[in-house]
Design an enzyme around this catalytic site. Structure first.
Site, PDB file in Angstrom:
ATOM      1  N   ASP A 109     -68.008  80.839 -38.173  1.00 38.80           N
ATOM      2  CA  ASP A 109     -69.493  80.890 -38.278  1.00 38.80           C
ATOM      3  C   ASP A 109     -69.702  79.609 -39.632  1.00 38.80           C
ATOM      4  O   ASP A 109     -70.822  79.270 -39.601  1.00 38.80           O
ATOM      5  CB  ASP A 109     -69.942  82.138 -38.997  1.00 38.80           C
ATOM      6  N   HIS A 150     -64.359  73.379 -35.404  1.00 40.43           N
ATOM      7  CA  HIS A 150     -62.982  73.481 -35.832  1.00 40.43           C
ATOM      8  C   HIS A 150     -62.367  72.624 -35.031  1.00 40.43           C
ATOM      9  O   HIS A 150     -62.028  72.995 -33.882  1.00 40.43           O
ATOM     10  CB  HIS A 150     -62.523  74.866 -35.978  1.00 40.43           C
ATOM     11  N   GLY A 193     -70.643  76.173 -30.346  1.00 40.61           N
ATOM     12  CA  GLY A 193     -70.279  75.349 -31.070  1.00 40.61           C
ATOM     13  C   GLY A 193     -69.495  75.367 -32.435  1.00 40.61           C
ATOM     14  O   GLY A 193     -69.589  74.745 -33.442  1.00 40.61           O
ATOM     15  N   LYS A 194     -68.650  76.285 -32.197  1.00 43.11           N
ATOM     16  CA  LYS A 194     -67.564  76.564 -33.463  1.00 43.11           C
ATOM     17  C   LYS A 194     -66.284  76.097 -33.232  1.00 43.11           C
ATOM     18  O   LYS A 194     -65.805  75.695 -34.175  1.00 43.11           O
ATOM     19  CB  LYS A 194     -67.857  78.007 -33.688  1.00 43.11           C
ATOM     20  N   VAL A 195     -65.811  76.121 -32.158  1.00 42.20           N
ATOM     21  CA  VAL A 195     -64.420  75.684 -31.888  1.00 42.20           C
ATOM     22  C   VAL A 195     -64.342  74.794 -30.836  1.00 42.20           C
ATOM     23  O   VAL A 195     -64.951  74.832 -29.862  1.00 42.20           O
ATOM     24  CB  VAL A 195     -63.517  77.015 -31.535  1.00 42.20           C
TER      25      VAL A 195
END
Lengths: 366, 366, 366, 366
Positions: free
Chosen positions: A273, A288, A316-318
């Site tokens: 997050d 990430h 949209g995090k990894v």
């Protein structure tokens, strides 16, 4: 103010208890297992979990080669009690990880606990059945599947956390700050009573450790007792929002990040997050870049533990270019993946990022 | 102070997005399914999960018959987005639960989110493959396995939490207190924009909701933004130790307790721990008398999610006479177990415990 | 020729054995549970397994509406001992299934066993631990997780199968032919000693039952004993290739097919393969048009049990338009899916296909 | 008699197919990985699967030290296509196994297939999603999770099995006899077109291989075609009862046995059952003395795959003193367990048992 002053005492037979707590859990030492590299390399062109594991090991090595990449290790599940402590300490000692986000149990109930001189024990196979849990209760022995803990020791650990809270200036702290104080406590009390301690090693090396559910562990008992004893007076509080803020600051300061996730749960989700949190604070943080996860969780129930890394990319995090899930119990897969990274040696060209000092400086100037 | 003022905008095709977000998730209404009782009763003398589920349903009914028993519901996994919201609201409305301990996602990102007027959507089967997650990212659509969320809506939810934090007196709050403020916010803004809201129903009925990892959800973004905007000035903080203290007070005030666990993780572990916390505070609290857990987790990896209820008894947390694990994905088992309890009607003789008012009174006099 | 003439006798305490075998497994009767339809319909717009199950139920109903479609039911796992016998018998009675492909255990050790007058028993929760398996061995009680079987009864079942083999003309038989003889044996010996028998119901209705690993069950002991007693003379043999040939003939005679798979293993794989076998014999057979599978298996290990239905489509075996996996233990999901199909009533317009008579006629003219 | 004379041809683009089938699966060579011993030894005093695996490896070593113990290896799941072929061939070459009981797929579709010169291929990660299975179907590429097979090659394998059946004297054969003929076919056609072949190695060393569901594999297509082409004339038949009889004879001739199970299913159950079958034939056969199983299966659903070894002891099949389950996907755990046994070297003092010659002699004198 009624408080529990009498120490916990087991009711059962002392000799029996001693007999049950005779064989210690021993932590695997991957630094002595160079054969892991050839084993993992041999799995690259197989199928199923072997291929997945070999790819995860390769991605870990790439994270370490990419010098600007900050590596965040997330821990969930009973890993330290299971013999993975030294693996993690070796990562800290060799600049293979820049921050840890963990369940409280791993860091406090298990690592700090061992640093206080206590140990985890091997339970006989018959205890897995659960049929002896009543007797264990009488003996004040706690069971984690096939592992024993002396509840009398654990209560001393609970109390040690309270002592530390009692000794601090009242005010709001992040779990990172409190855990650093656990490291300082060890330092000031003759060092850890064990060869390897995550808390102590991280303290000495300015590596931040976050427990985003910090009251859900031995330290929680210390917090509750501390709060109760202050009876409304100013006290030490764990400020959970500060945890999120600090970890986000690290993402902003060091946008290139990779995450090595053991298990899922809150540590995994919380760490993913910070990409969004950085964006919320007006920074255009990249996803990430590297992500590996070792988990027994299942992808079909939508639990936080089990959302796949691909799914995380929709949030949209990894990034998906360098991500790999390994569906395996951690004690089998973690030594292979970390051992591979260790013996490949890409960490030798990496510098310590000392992220705790960045956060402390920011706080000092604030 | 740089802050993110521009709202998130999807980059992709609006028509495509609209098309993907066309079919809403609908929450199952167990009050209209009286046939569940006969179905579950027919499973009692079968084997495997059917028998386990029937026994869990029976234990739930016994919890409700035992009037002094306080029922604590723990929630982990994506339950609200999966269509279980009304099941939980019906438990609140009919005095079938006295406290909730949950992941933040269920309470804030999903329930509060729907109360703000937003919805969850059914994803087509092909999206489960993960092959379209790049497109979803462009469209600002988040995916939970087979379910879609509009990230633009979620950002508005994040901001609403910040608005609430901004409106409060600076100081330390438990997650329970903050979540009650979310309920008040709905009340003061024309009520929830949905027929059923957990937060709102609990607010009106003085039922406490705890999120022991409260910054690990949409509210975490609000907290971080609030903290950032205060720039060192006094601010609203989530005090995680207070959560543990308050929940422990409830165990002390109402020693007879039963726990209904959906999933595991922090909510499960945290709730089990209050037995020990009460003891640490000098009270001779009994173990949780009733305990049922519905989980897909596995018992073999020592993760918190998966410790069995028998194992918990070695820790002195759960009594084994009335405990039952059901190994099933929640969307299948929860409607059957709660539906059984609902239509058996034992809750009709139960009174609301209004535990939040107990805690608020204690705080007022403190 | 040394042969075992003395009956098996338990060594332990008879009273204890009687006490352990006191509570019978009872088979769920979905015909009395009309509430299942509304329950399953309420799961259609949820997420995860609930939605999957509702879709599987709908596909089952479509199979039944499509009158030319031949429905093949595959069975793996201990289903009959678990209380699902009547569900399957009700499918046979109501033209909801045209052929069964099963593990031998379900058909012989469990269904034929009950037809001989024997029963399965509920094991107390403590026996699941495995800690009493030594005592059970002494008492000649077999355990399937939470269910007991009297091994003395099972030996009588083994012997009954030998009696049947001894009574037949020497030669090669498909498992279908042998199982039909089991039905005839029941018919000639006063009918089954139970209200519901799969073997008997199928026998009366000319519904073929195949066990593609037929020697891996109680009948295997009968075959071995029969073979041994013949000492080289002409004997009854199970011809496994004939099984595959016969099932393929059905696909050729009735190209439109749907498969309802409970568990995976050999029955699933064998049934999927008839599409290719028909092609090998020069027939342009379409893929299975409908396919549902209820399984706890995992997709990640490439075991036969776990290949997904999508994966099967790459092999040209299963069409993907109307396929649905349900990841659930069978005792929970099967009553809901079959109950849905039963109460929707589409089977009322279906005619019995009497596939065994097709095969018998073909053999008679061959 | 209509028969399929035209070879299968892919409809899609040849270049695309060639591109997809470019990277071969490579079989792990444990003989070159001596580091496995230290790695496994380091897991002995850990917890969870690491400890279980180390104990299983130790039990395997004990089986090999116990010279009178006959070691039976059971195989289920797609193991050969996954890169475990050489591990098994190395067991055969070094007297580490005396009989194999397997699914047909491992032995015929995968090992015999590679011996004919065909290969398995690595599928790109995106294919796991199932989204390209339609294209694969057009290209006649079969998929096993993350692995590709050329269906055109597989049809040639099917036909090769038929050729072998066509060449034999009509009559009833056990799968062991038929598979030995597959070995002879390779011998007479220039040897296997691969460095390592299970069928060929076993053929040369008189090691029996049984497939108790022999028609459920590529050989099944050969059997069906053979049967069809004979059109009622005398033909080669697979006599499944003979399989059980032969394997039981081995238990009688060599009562001390250990079983090494990879996966569960029919091979596992069938092999456990020979203890009871020997008893049925009047012999006082002991339970299997050693038993290890590597499986991803779950213990909670009563499927054959998942009955624990403890549970098997209630049936009098497996002794519990020396048994160990390892819950892991096979590609990870099998190289570690077998590699440990190989490099410990206890097999060096073992003699080949040449069990096939025992069976052939018995048949010759019968």
């Amino acid at each position: 103010m009624a408080m529990n002053k009498k120490p916990l005492k087991a009711k059962g037979n002392k000799a029996r208890k001693k007999q049950l707590l005779a064989k210690e859990i021993k932590h695997i030492d991957i630094t002595k297992l160079p054969g892991i590299v050839a084993t993992v390399d041999s799995m690259k062109s197989m199928a199923f979990s072997a291929r997945d594991l070999a790819r995860a090991a390769d991605i870990f090595d790439r994270m370490l080669k990419d010098k600007s990449c900050g590596v965040i290790l997330t821990l969930a599940g009973s890993l330290i009690s299971a013999g993975l402590k030294k693996v993690i300490v070796d990562m800290l000692r060799n600049n293979m990880v820049d921050a840890i986000v963990s369940t409280g149990a791993n860091i406090v109930d298990q690592d700090f606990f061992e640093a206080l001189g206590f140990r985890h024990y091997i339970a006989g196979d018959e205890f897995k059945s659960g049929m002896y849990d009543g007797e264990l209760r009488e003996l004040a022995i706690d069971r984690i599947y096939d592992t024993f803990i002396d509840e009398e020791d654990l209560r001393i650990c609970d109390e040690a956390t309270q002592k530390i809270f009692d000794s601090l200036e009242p005010g709001n702290y992040s779990s990172r700050q409190l855990i650093a104080e656990f490291g300082r406590y060890l330092e000031e009390n003759g060092g850890p009573k064990t060869d390897d301690s995550i808390i102590y090693e991280a303290f000495k090396r300015d590596i931040p450790i976050f427990c985003p559910a910090f009251s859900d562990c031995s330290a929680g008992f210390g917090l509750v007792h501390h709060l109760h004893s202050k009876d409304g007076d100013p006290h030490v509080a764990w400020d959970g929002g500060k945890d999120f803020y600090e970890l986000t600051q690290l993402k902003i300061a060091n946008p290139n990040t990779g995450i090595f996730m053991i298990g899922g749960g809150v540590p995994k989700n919380f760490t993913q997050d910070i990409v969004v949190a950085a964006e919320v604070l007006g920074h255009d943080a990249p996803m990430h870049k590297y992500a590996i996860q070792i988990t027994v969780a299942d992808v079909r129930d939508g639990a936080l533990s089990s959302s796949t890394l691909k799914e995380a990319s929709s949030w949209g995090k990894v990034d998906t270019a360098m991500e790999q899930m390994v569906f395996s119990e951690a004690t089998l897969a973690v030594p292979l993946v970390v051992g591979y990274g260790y013996h490949k040696g890409s960490w030798k060209a990496r510098k310590a990022k000392k992220w705790s000092s960045i956060l402390d400086r920011a706080l000092a100037t604030a």
